[in-house]
Design a protein around this motif. Structure first.
Motif, PDB file in Angstrom:
ATOM      1  N   LEU A 199     -87.745  83.647  37.494  1.00 27.51           N
ATOM      2  CA  LEU A 199     -86.760  84.663  37.148  1.00 27.51           C
ATOM      3  C   LEU A 199     -86.016  85.140  38.386  1.00 27.51           C
ATOM      4  CD1 LEU A 199     -88.801  86.859  34.610  1.00 27.51           C
ATOM      5  CD2 LEU A 199     -87.313  84.906  34.145  1.00 27.51           C
ATOM      6  N   ASP A 200     -84.704  85.118  38.315  1.00 23.24           N
ATOM      7  CA  ASP A 200     -83.850  85.591  39.403  1.00 23.24           C
ATOM      8  C   ASP A 200     -82.533  86.030  38.782  1.00 23.24           C
ATOM      9  OD1 ASP A 200     -82.689  86.204  41.793  1.00 23.24           O
ATOM     10  OD2 ASP A 200     -82.787  84.200  42.646  1.00 23.24           O
ATOM     11  N   PHE A 201     -82.455  87.289  38.419  1.00 22.36           N
ATOM     12  CA  PHE A 201     -81.369  87.809  37.594  1.00 22.36           C
ATOM     13  C   PHE A 201     -79.995  87.532  38.204  1.00 22.36           C
ATOM     14  CE2 PHE A 201     -78.579  90.973  35.758  1.00 22.36           C
ATOM     15  CZ  PHE A 201     -79.005  91.103  34.452  1.00 22.36           C
ATOM     16  N   ALA A 202     -79.802  87.936  39.457  1.00 25.19           N
ATOM     17  CA  ALA A 202     -78.477  87.795  40.073  1.00 25.19           C
ATOM     18  C   ALA A 202     -78.506  87.068  41.407  1.00 25.19           C
ATOM     19  CB  ALA A 202     -77.829  89.174  40.245  1.00 25.19           C
ATOM     20  N   GLY A 203     -79.673  86.588  41.850  1.00 22.95           N
ATOM     21  CA  GLY A 203     -79.645  85.680  42.982  1.00 22.95           C
ATOM     22  C   GLY A 203     -80.293  86.084  44.284  1.00 22.95           C
ATOM     23  N   SER A 204     -81.375  86.869  44.264  1.00 23.84           N
ATOM     24  CA  SER A 204     -82.079  87.147  45.520  1.00 23.84           C
ATOM     25  C   SER A 204     -82.505  85.854  46.197  1.00 23.84           C
ATOM     26  CB  SER A 204     -83.310  88.023  45.265  1.00 23.84           C
ATOM     27  OG  SER A 204     -82.950  89.342  44.955  1.00 23.84           O
ATOM     28  N   THR A 205     -82.947  84.889  45.391  1.00 32.59           N
ATOM     29  CA  THR A 205     -83.306  83.572  45.922  1.00 32.59           C
ATOM     30  C   THR A 205     -82.160  82.586  45.779  1.00 32.59           C
ATOM     31  OG1 THR A 205     -85.705  83.738  45.696  1.00 32.59           O
ATOM     32  CG2 THR A 205     -84.766  81.543  45.522  1.00 32.59           C
ATOM     33  N   GLY A 317     -81.714  96.591  50.877  1.00 34.89           N
ATOM     34  CA  GLY A 317     -82.059  97.204  49.603  1.00 34.89           C
ATOM     35  C   GLY A 317     -81.305  96.573  48.451  1.00 34.89           C
ATOM     36  N   LEU A 318     -80.037  96.260  48.677  1.00 34.66           N
ATOM     37  CA  LEU A 318     -79.226  95.600  47.657  1.00 34.66           C
ATOM     38  C   LEU A 318     -79.733  94.196  47.360  1.00 34.66           C
ATOM     39  CD1 LEU A 318     -75.794  96.841  49.000  1.00 34.66           C
ATOM     40  CD2 LEU A 318     -76.685  97.334  46.711  1.00 34.66           C
ATOM     41  N   VAL A 319     -80.056  93.439  48.404  1.00 31.56           N
ATOM     42  CA  VAL A 319     -80.594  92.095  48.193  1.00 31.56           C
ATOM     43  C   VAL A 319     -81.931  92.166  47.447  1.00 31.56           C
ATOM     44  CG1 VAL A 319     -81.522  90.047  49.353  1.00 31.56           C
ATOM     45  CG2 VAL A 319     -79.429  91.114  50.195  1.00 31.56           C
ATOM     46  N   SER A 320     -82.752  93.160  47.791  1.00 37.64           N
ATOM     47  CA  SER A 320     -84.088  93.279  47.193  1.00 37.64           C
ATOM     48  C   SER A 320     -84.028  93.518  45.690  1.00 37.64           C
ATOM     49  CB  SER A 320     -84.859  94.413  47.871  1.00 37.64           C
ATOM     50  OG  SER A 320     -85.041  94.171  49.246  1.00 37.64           O
ATOM     51  N   ILE A 321     -83.045  94.287  45.237  1.00 38.20           N
ATOM     52  CA  ILE A 321     -82.964  94.620  43.809  1.00 38.20           C
ATOM     53  C   ILE A 321     -82.229  93.561  43.011  1.00 38.20           C
ATOM     54  CG2 ILE A 321     -80.769  95.877  43.775  1.00 38.20           C
ATOM     55  CD1 ILE A 321     -84.105  96.934  42.091  1.00 38.20           C
ATOM     56  N   THR A 322     -81.596  92.609  43.687  1.00 47.91           N
ATOM     57  CA  THR A 322     -80.734  91.637  43.015  1.00 47.91           C
ATOM     58  C   THR A 322     -81.513  90.704  42.084  1.00 47.91           C
ATOM     59  OG1 THR A 322     -79.044  91.714  44.734  1.00 47.91           O
ATOM     60  CG2 THR A 322     -79.158  89.689  43.462  1.00 47.91           C
ATOM     61  N   ALA A 323     -82.751  90.402  42.397  1.00 47.36           N
ATOM     62  CA  ALA A 323     -83.530  89.496  41.540  1.00 47.36           C
ATOM     63  C   ALA A 323     -83.871  90.120  40.201  1.00 47.36           C
ATOM     64  CB  ALA A 323     -84.818  89.069  42.246  1.00 47.36           C
ATOM     65  N   GLU A 324     -83.950  91.451  40.146  1.00 46.57           N
ATOM     66  CA  GLU A 324     -84.240  92.125  38.870  1.00 46.57           C
ATOM     67  C   GLU A 324     -83.720  93.560  38.915  1.00 46.57           C
ATOM     68  OE1 GLU A 324     -84.195  92.827  35.775  1.00 46.57           O
ATOM     69  OE2 GLU A 324     -85.583  91.157  35.513  1.00 46.57           O
ATOM     70  N   TYR A 391     -93.197  79.641  43.223  1.00 46.83           N
ATOM     71  CA  TYR A 391     -92.749  78.258  43.042  1.00 46.83           C
ATOM     72  C   TYR A 391     -91.247  78.146  43.289  1.00 46.83           C
ATOM     73  CZ  TYR A 391     -91.797  73.844  40.557  1.00 46.83           C
ATOM     74  OH  TYR A 391     -91.388  72.579  40.218  1.00 46.83           O
ATOM     75  N   GLY A 392     -90.483  79.070  42.710  1.00 42.99           N
ATOM     76  CA  GLY A 392     -89.035  79.052  42.898  1.00 42.99           C
ATOM     77  C   GLY A 392     -88.642  79.292  44.343  1.00 42.99           C
ATOM     78  N   ILE A 393     -89.302  80.253  44.990  1.00 42.52           N
ATOM     79  CA  ILE A 393     -89.002  80.555  46.388  1.00 42.52           C
ATOM     80  C   ILE A 393     -89.252  79.334  47.271  1.00 42.52           C
ATOM     81  CG2 ILE A 393     -89.783  81.891  48.392  1.00 42.52           C
ATOM     82  CD1 ILE A 393     -90.363  84.200  46.365  1.00 42.52           C
ATOM     83  N   VAL A 394     -90.401  78.685  47.069  1.00 39.57           N
ATOM     84  CA  VAL A 394     -90.785  77.547  47.910  1.00 39.57           C
ATOM     85  C   VAL A 394     -89.870  76.348  47.662  1.00 39.57           C
ATOM     86  CG1 VAL A 394     -92.601  75.842  48.346  1.00 39.57           C
ATOM     87  CG2 VAL A 394     -93.180  78.275  48.172  1.00 39.57           C
ATOM     88  N   VAL A 395     -89.580  76.053  46.404  1.00 39.64           N
ATOM     89  CA  VAL A 395     -88.746  74.898  46.075  1.00 39.64           C
ATOM     90  C   VAL A 395     -87.341  75.061  46.655  1.00 39.64           C
ATOM     91  CG1 VAL A 395     -87.588  73.687  44.188  1.00 39.64           C
ATOM     92  CG2 VAL A 395     -90.030  74.185  44.027  1.00 39.64           C
ATOM     93  N   VAL A 396     -86.731  76.209  46.390  1.00 40.49           N
ATOM     94  CA  VAL A 396     -85.373  76.450  46.893  1.00 40.49           C
ATOM     95  C   VAL A 396     -85.368  76.485  48.416  1.00 40.49           C
ATOM     96  CG1 VAL A 396     -83.478  78.113  46.990  1.00 40.49           C
ATOM     97  CG2 VAL A 396     -84.605  77.624  44.807  1.00 40.49           C
ATOM     98  N   GLY A 397     -86.379  77.124  49.003  1.00 45.17           N
ATOM     99  CA  GLY A 397     -86.455  77.208  50.454  1.00 45.17           C
ATOM    100  C   GLY A 397     -86.627  75.848  51.104  1.00 45.17           C
ATOM    101  N   ALA A 398     -87.540  75.055  50.571  1.00 44.79           N
ATOM    102  CA  ALA A 398     -87.797  73.732  51.151  1.00 44.79           C
ATOM    103  C   ALA A 398     -86.563  72.843  51.067  1.00 44.79           C
ATOM    104  CB  ALA A 398     -88.982  73.072  50.440  1.00 44.79           C
ATOM    105  N   PHE A 399     -85.916  72.857  49.911  1.00 47.06           N
ATOM    106  CA  PHE A 399     -84.717  72.035  49.749  1.00 47.06           C
ATOM    107  C   PHE A 399     -83.616  72.463  50.709  1.00 47.06           C
ATOM    108  CE2 PHE A 399     -80.450  71.787  47.817  1.00 47.06           C
ATOM    109  CZ  PHE A 399     -80.292  70.403  47.805  1.00 47.06           C
ATOM    110  N   THR A 400     -83.382  73.775  50.790  1.00 45.51           N
ATOM    111  CA  THR A 400     -82.287  74.268  51.638  1.00 45.51           C
ATOM    112  C   THR A 400     -82.563  73.993  53.110  1.00 45.51           C
ATOM    113  OG1 THR A 400     -81.911  76.035  50.019  1.00 45.51           O
ATOM    114  CG2 THR A 400     -80.853  76.269  52.163  1.00 45.51           C
ATOM    115  N   VAL A 401     -83.812  74.176  53.535  1.00 46.77           N
ATOM    116  CA  VAL A 401     -84.158  73.929  54.937  1.00 46.77           C
ATOM    117  C   VAL A 401     -83.964  72.455  55.285  1.00 46.77           C
ATOM    118  CG1 VAL A 401     -86.090  73.810  56.560  1.00 46.77           C
ATOM    119  CG2 VAL A 401     -85.705  75.888  55.229  1.00 46.77           C
ATOM    120  N   VAL A 402     -84.460  71.574  54.442  1.00 45.52           N
ATOM    121  CA  VAL A 402     -84.340  70.139  54.723  1.00 45.52           C
ATOM    122  C   VAL A 402     -82.872  69.716  54.709  1.00 45.52           C
ATOM    123  CG1 VAL A 402     -84.852  67.820  53.872  1.00 45.52           C
ATOM    124  CG2 VAL A 402     -86.638  69.566  53.889  1.00 45.52           C
ATOM    125  N   ALA A 403     -82.149  70.097  53.663  1.00 47.62           N
ATOM    126  CA  ALA A 403     -80.746  69.693  53.552  1.00 47.62           C
ATOM    127  C   ALA A 403     -79.914  70.271  54.689  1.00 47.62           C
ATOM    128  CB  ALA A 403     -80.190  70.143  52.205  1.00 47.62           C
TER     129      ALA A 403
END
Length: 444
Positions: A199-205, A317-324, A391-403
């Motif tokens: 779940l990531d409502f507006a994009g913290s991740t 604070g804005l980034v923190s609330i963005t996921a929900e 799971y979402g944090i790790v997947v997105v993070g790993a992909f972005t770091v490698v790419a």
């Protein structure tokens, strides 16, 4: 609101389709009530979109204020150029990659991946209700484009004052056309992260940590500014204009109402409007919590408040609330935002100890606070699980770091990434652009 207004407003909303404010008259086979919902949903996307667009001005002013005067014109040029490139390349490649042919796309778009298909798609009128379901495809494209451009803006500030213009812009093209849209499709395009319950409502991740990871990898590969770290200590390099930085922060704060509120994706019912209102309130109080937490903590730690920390505390604070931003109470939203402010105060010196030079503090704000905000979803949303969020944090993070690492290294090896020492010392404005933002300071 007086009695006349209370009576007139519902009548006016009902009359919108009759007045010709639907795309080109009522959609065939759809009743007036559905037309009104279609209009209001599309309006939410458009209003939310232009609020997020205004965040580009916020990023530009924040960065212009936090870099030294000899690099201000370069920073403004980067912000103008990256937004233009994001707009073009998200249209050419990114939108279709993010929303494959199906629920969010328009029949025939993939065959026109290099332009004509999507050009027709964003201009559709009466067919839009059939293609998208409840809002115009043009309004959706516009709204999603703004998020893509915001992702690129995050990277700009971290690597300021020593990166070459054109290599940075080449990375921007790849980030906005491939890296961000591809990873975003896994959640917002109905991909495997969405299916896994992430779940990531507006994009913290999806937005902020992607920009943060790209900025982190770039900063490490690029290296710190000359003289930033000397004899085991961090040398302060104050920005040129804290007035501009403060203005930029308030503009970003304003734009975040569109960022989070527009992500409700619907305004056609009483419940939707109530949710948007709740999102606005939670978004605002999270920023307030982050700012005040940073204010108090810097007073305690350094005996004097630090304005730059307060500004980044609000953004964290804005980034923190963005996921929900919907499910928390006002009190919990304030606490979530306050934790973001605390993160900034501790993360900025931590990066300096690691000799990672982040000029504007984007990594603590967008990456670390983005991770916190994504995890914090489990505190208020019963549908969230810590496993799915990690799971979402790790997947997105790993992909972005490698790419990002691959792209940065290729650019570094082929055309160079960093300006030469003389250019960096004298400032990028004159060497790269031949102009200065504040010529009267140096030319008398």
């Amino acid at each position: 609101m007086n009695t006349l207004t209370k009576i007139a407003l519902p009548v006016a909303l009902t009359a919108l389709p009759v007045m010709g404010l639907a795309d080109e008259g009522p959609v065939a086979g759809v009743n007036a009530s559905t037309d009104t919902v279609f209009i209001l949903n599309s309006l939410l996307f458009l209003v939310g979109g232009f609020l997020v667009f205004f965040m580009a001005a916020g990023f530009a002013m924040l960065e212009a204020g936090l870099v030294r005067s000899k690099n201000v014109a370069m920073q403004l040029t980067k912000n103008m150029a990256l937004f233009g490139l994001a707009s073009i390349f998200y249209y050419l490649i990114g939108y279709n990659l993010m929303y494959p042919l199906g629920t969010w796309s328009v029949e025939g778009v993939l065959s026109g991946v290099w332009g004509p298909g999507i050009l027709e798609a964003v201009g559709v009128t009466s067919d839009a209700a059939d293609d998208y379901g409840y809002a115009s495809t043009g309004s959706d494209f516009f709204f999603q484009l703004m998020f893509c451009a915001a992702t690129a803006s995050i990277v700009s500030g971290t690597m300021a004052e020593r990166v070459k213009l054109w290599p940075f812009l080449i990375f921007t093209v790849i980030l906005t056309s491939v890296i961000y849209p591809w990873s975003a499709s896994w959640k917002w395009g109905g991909g495997f992260l969405d299916a896994a319950g992430f779940l990531d409502f507006a994009g913290s991740t999806v937005v902020h940590s992607v920009g943060g990871w790209a900025a982190l990898t770039g900063a490490i590969i690029l290296g710190p500014r000359i003289g930033k770290y000397k004899d085991g200590r961090t040398v302060p390099m104050p920005g040129s204009n804290l007035t501009l930085a403060t203005l930029g922060t308030f503009i970003l704060w304003l734009g975040w109402f569109g960022f989070n509120g527009g992500s409700q994706l619907a305004m056609g019912t009483v419940g939707d409007v109530a949710d948007v209102s709740r999102i606005f309130s939670n978004t605002n109080t999270a920023a307030a919590g982050g700012a005040i937490a940073a204010l108090i903590l810097t007073q305690i730690m350094y005996k004097k408040p630090d304005l730059t920390m307060v500004l980044n505390g609000a953004l964290a604070g804005l980034v923190s609330i963005t996921a929900e931003p919907l499910t928390p109470s006002l009190g919990m939203a304030t606490i979530i935002g306050a934790v973001g402010g605390v993160i900034v105060v501790f993360a900025v010196p931590m990066l300096d100890k690691l000799k990672i030079d982040d000029v504007v503090g984007a990594i603590p704000v967008h990456l670390i606070a983005g991770i916190w905000g994504t995890l914090a979803v489990v505190l208020t949303n019963s549908d969230a699980t810590i496993g799915a969020q990690l799971y979402g944090i790790v997947v997105v993070g790993a992909f972005t770091v490698v790419a990002s690492t691959v792209v940065w290294f290729v650019i570094k090896m082929t055309m160079g990434l960093r300006v030469d020492e003389e250019t960096e010392i004298n400032g990028l404005d004159m060497a790269e652009l031949g102009m200065e933002a504040y010529p009267e300071f140096t030319n008398g």
